[in-house]
Design an enzyme around this catalytic site. Sequence first.
Site, short mmCIF file in Angstrom:
data_model
loop_
_atom_site.label_atom_id
_atom_site.label_comp_id
_atom_site.label_asym_id
_atom_site.label_seq_id
_atom_site.Cartn_x
_atom_site.Cartn_y
_atom_site.Cartn_z
N ASN A 1 -2.19 -2.69 13.35
CA ASN A 1 -3.72 -2.63 13.13
C ASN A 1 -4.15 -1.39 13.68
OD1 ASN A 1 -3.72 -4.76 11.73
ND2 ASN A 1 -4.50 -6.07 13.20
N LYS B 1 -17.98 30.42 -28.35
CA LYS B 1 -18.12 29.59 -27.42
C LYS B 1 -17.37 29.92 -25.96
CE LYS B 1 -20.63 26.30 -26.42
NZ LYS B 1 -21.11 25.13 -26.83
N SER C 1 -14.06 26.67 -27.03
CA SER C 1 -14.29 25.63 -27.83
C SER C 1 -13.33 25.41 -28.72
CB SER C 1 -15.79 25.46 -28.33
OG SER C 1 -15.50 24.69 -29.71
N HIS D 1 -40.72 23.92 -9.83
CA HIS D 1 -40.88 23.08 -11.04
C HIS D 1 -39.98 23.82 -12.30
CE1 HIS D 1 -43.82 20.94 -8.92
NE2 HIS D 1 -44.29 22.35 -8.44
N SER E 1 0.82 -1.23 0.14
CA SER E 1 0.02 -0.03 -0.04
C SER E 1 0.89 1.17 0.03
CB SER E 1 -1.01 0.01 1.24
OG SER E 1 -0.22 0.03 2.35
N GLN F 1 -7.63 -2.15 4.03
CA GLN F 1 -6.34 -1.21 3.47
C GLN F 1 -6.96 -0.54 2.37
OE1 GLN F 1 -2.40 -2.68 3.25
NE2 GLN F 1 -2.75 -2.94 0.93
N GLU G 1 -19.24 22.72 -14.68
CA GLU G 1 -19.49 21.07 -15.13
C GLU G 1 -18.86 20.02 -14.42
OE1 GLU G 1 -20.80 20.96 -19.73
OE2 GLU G 1 -19.27 22.97 -19.36
N1 ARG Z 1 -1.21 -1.40 5.52
C1 ARG Z 1 -2.12 -2.11 6.27
C2 ARG Z 1 -3.55 -1.16 6.07
O1 ARG Z 1 -3.50 0.01 5.78
C3 ARG Z 1 -1.76 -2.01 7.82
C4 ARG Z 1 -2.07 -2.89 8.57
C5 ARG Z 1 -1.71 -3.99 8.42
N2 ARG Z 1 -2.18 -5.01 9.32
C6 ARG Z 1 -2.07 -6.46 9.07
N3 ARG Z 1 -2.29 -7.03 10.02
N4 ARG Z 1 -1.61 -6.84 8.03
O2 ARG Z 1 -4.70 -1.79 6.39
#
Ligand code: ARG
Length: 473
Positions: free
Chosen positions: A122, A295, A289, A168, A35, A334, A302
Site C-alpha cells: 500500500n 481535400k 480524403s 461572439h 494489474s 488500483q 481535430e
Molecule cells: N496493485 C495494487 C494497486 O495498484 C498494489 C497494492 C495492493 N495492496 C493490497 N492491499 N492488495 O493498488
Amino acid sequence: MDDSPESAATSPMNRAWGGRFSGGPAAVMQAINASIPFDKRLWRHDIAGSIAHARMLGATGIIAMSDAEAIIEGLSALAEEFEAHGVPEDPALEDIHMTVEAKLAERIGDAAGRLHTARSRNDQVATSFRLWVRDAIDGHVAALDSFIATLARRAEDEAATILPGFTHLQVAQPVTLGHHLLAYAEMLGRDIDRFLDARSRMNLCPLGAAALAGTGFPIDREMTARLLGFDAPTANSLDSVSDRDFALDYLCAAAQCALHLSRLAEEIILWASQPFGFVLLPDQWSTGSSIMPQKRNPDAAELVRGHAGRILGLMTGLMATMKGLPLAYAKDMQDDKEPLFEAHDLLALSIAAMAGMMADIGFDRTRMRAAAATGHATATDLADWLVREKGLPFREAHHLVGRAVRAAEERGVGLQDLPEAVLAGLDPRLSGAGRAPLSLEASVASRTSPGGTAPVRVREAAARLLARGEASP
Ligand code: ARG
C-alpha cells in the site's frame, strides 16, 4: 483466456500472501485482480523505491547490511534486465511490486524476502505512483516550455500582422496575430504553473506508512524521502496509503491544459476552412480524403480537440472511483493508474502535435487583413476620436458612430469611406471625422495599454516569454 473457474485453482499458491490459503484463485479472479499488464509501466519507479527502502533498512540495522547490499545489487541488475528485455507479465504475480520481488528472489535467493520488512504494497504503490506522476509532470512542463517559446518566436514575426479580433465570433476590433498567439502562450504558462503546483504539493513520501498504521520497526522516513527526492515524509499513515489527490491534481491540470490545446485546435480548424482561409496547413500536418481529391483536412487538430474530451472524462472517472472510498486502502484504487497513463499519453501527443503544427503553419496575411477590413472593425476608434477631439461622453459618441455605421451599411461602404458631407449631415459633431485615424494599422498601433494588441506591446511580451524560457533550467 481459458475461462473455466477451476483453471487457475491448480496454479501454485501466491507466494506473497498464500500462507492462509489452501487453493489458488479462479481464473477470472486472477484476471480481475492482476494489474501487471498496465502497472508494469511503473517498474523504474518501483525499483527506485525499493532501493531506497533497502538502503534505509540496512542503515538502520533493521536488516543486515550484507542483505541490504545484496538486495540493492540484485535490484540494479534487475533494472538492467527489464531495460533490455522488458518486464515479464505473469498474472499469477499480480502486479509490478510482486513481479519485482519474485524476480529479485530468483536472482539473490533468501535475502530478497527481507526487502518487504516494515513496508506494505500500500505505501509501496503510493510511492511508486507519486514518482511516476512527478516524472510525467516534468515531461509536460519541458514540452510546454518549448511550445511557449515557439509561439513567442512566431509572435515576434507576426507582431504587426492584422486580423479581425472576434467576440461572439463577430468581427469586433482589429488585433495583431502576434497578440492572438501570445494569448495561448499565457494559457500554457498557467498550465505549467498548475502542473508545478501539483508537483510541489505531491512531493511528500508515503513510504513507511506500511499497510495503513505505520510500523513498529525503527525506520528512517526522512532518509527514504530524501533518497527519492521528496521534500519530506507524509504526515499521516492512513492518509498516505489512501490519498490519490496527487493523481487527481495531475488529471485536473492535464484536463485544463488539454482544454487550452483544444481551443487552439478549434481555432486552427476554423482558420483552415475555406471561408476563413487564414492559414495553410503544410502537407506534413494535413491529411487527404479518400473520395474528395481537393481535400486537405486538419485531422491532427481535430484529434487534439477530441482527445481533450477523453482526458476530461478520465479526470471525472477517477474522481468517481475515489468519492465513495472509506479509509484506508481499497482495491478500487488500483484503477487509478490506467486513467493517468492514458491521459498522459494523449496529452503528450496533443502538446507535441500542436507545437509542431504551430511551428510550421503558414499564415495568409493578406486574407487576414482583408477579413479585418470588413465589419466596420474600427468603429470603436471613431467613437474614441469623438471623445478625444470633440469632448463627447463615450455613450454619446457610441450612439453617433452607430448612426454612421448604419449610413455606411446603407451605402455599402466601409465606415472610413463615408464622405465628409454625409458625416456632417448626420450630425454636426461628426464633421471632420474623416480625419480620424481609422486605418487598421492606426487602430492596432493605438492600443498600447499594458497587455494591449499594439505591435510594440506584442514584441515586448514575446521577448519577456523568450527570456523566461531561457532563464528556466
Ligand atoms: N496493485 C495494487 C494497486 O495498484 C498494489 C497494492 C495492493 N495492496 C493490497 N492491499 N492488495 O493498488
